[in-house]
Design an enzyme around this catalytic site. Structure first.
Site, PDB file in Angstrom:
ATOM      1  N   LEU A 101       0.885  -1.141   0.006  1.00  0.00           N
ATOM      2  CA  LEU A 101      -0.045   0.014   0.034  1.00  0.00           C
ATOM      3  C   LEU A 101       0.824   1.204  -0.040  1.00  0.00           C
ATOM      4  CD1 LEU A 101      -2.705  -0.918   2.624  1.00  0.00           C
ATOM      5  CD2 LEU A 101      -3.104  -0.911   0.266  1.00  0.00           C
ATOM      6  N   ASP A 102       0.571   2.212  -0.551  1.00  0.00           N
ATOM      7  CA  ASP A 102       1.294   3.621  -0.590  1.00  0.00           C
ATOM      8  C   ASP A 102       1.464   4.024   0.544  1.00  0.00           C
ATOM      9  OD1 ASP A 102       1.298   3.416  -3.484  1.00  0.00           O
ATOM     10  OD2 ASP A 102      -0.471   4.713  -3.620  1.00  0.00           O
ATOM     11  N   ARG A 103       2.651   4.665   0.875  1.00  0.00           N
ATOM     12  CA  ARG A 103       2.919   5.159   2.245  1.00  0.00           C
ATOM     13  C   ARG A 103       1.590   6.011   2.947  1.00  0.00           C
ATOM     14  NH1 ARG A 103       7.698   9.750   3.409  1.00  0.00           N
ATOM     15  NH2 ARG A 103       7.605   9.694   5.639  1.00  0.00           N
TER      16      ARG A 103
END
Length: 238
Positions: A101-103
């Site tokens: 998942l993106d940051r």
């Protein structure tokens, strides 16, 4: 884990001997003859016998994590806190996140030390659905639903697979929606919404395949799979 790794761990077998046992039907997985040394297995979830002797092994770990913002989906990083850094009270040897998942994205991540499982769950051939809750800074309408269904085309010409957009709330400056996709291109959800003229302001994954985010987990919290989730997991073993 791969069947050959399990057999090497519990028996002094050469790979040639393992293949011989498998070809002769002496290695059973839930009473069915194993097909190959590369079969993904887990004696916690399956009854695995070799020449009638059952293997006991509880080394495979499976966790549901509610990933918080600001944490990266990696095992190690010199500059940022990783999802594995959250497992301070666990044996983290071999643990890794299945997918990423993106940051700045929250939500469901599966953490495991079962390498072949991650490969299978992320294989595009499986077409495993991922569902997200999304907030954006503008309106959504039926034309957006149709464009998601038809397959969003990015500005560089990349074509996304058909996706399901469900609008939960819409106004000129703020909308809520859920999106179901079956692929995982880089920043895909954010780019899809940009293509219909709005920017994602909040993104949270709430489902991965048959596994749901446990809403009782606060961001940063995790727990082992429960018994029903472990049973569901078996469908992803070969």
């Amino acid at each position: 884990m791969r069947l050959e790794h399990l057999l090497m761990k519990h028996f002094d077998f050469s790979r040639k001997h393992m293949k011989k046992l498998i070809s002769s039907g002496e290695v059973l997985i839930d009473s069915i003859p194993a097909s190959h040394v590369s079969n993904n297995v887990d004696p916690q979830l399956q009854v695995i016998t070799v020449q009638g002797n059952q293997i006991e092994d509880n080394s495979q770990k499976y966790y549901l994590l509610n990933k918080p913002r600001g944490i990266i989906s990696a095992t190690t990083d010199a500059s940022h806190t990783t999802v594995i850094d959250l497992f301070q009270n666990e044996n983290i040897d071999g643990l890794y996140p299945i997918g990423r998942l993106d940051r700045d994205t929250e939500g469901l991540l599966i953490i495991t030390n079962n390498g072949p499982l991650g490969y299978r769950l992320l294989n595009p051939i499986q077409h495993i659905e991922k569902e997200y809750y999304v907030e954006v800074n503008g309106p959504l309408d039926n034309s957006c639903i149709q464009r998601f269904h038809d397959g969003i085309v990015f500005h560089d010409g990349t074509i996304c697979k058909s996706a399901t957009l469900s609008i939960l709330e819409s106004s000129l400056s703020f909308s809520k929606a859920s999106v179901i996709i079956s692929e995982g291109k880089f920043h895909q959800i954010k780019k899809m919404f940009l293509c219909v003229g709005v920017k994602v302001t909040f993104l949270k994954r709430i489902r991965f395949g048959v596994f749901l985010l446990d809403e009782s987990l606060s961001p940063g919290e995790y727990r082992p799979f429960n018994s029903s989730e472990l049973q569901l997991l078996k469908q992803y073993f070969d």
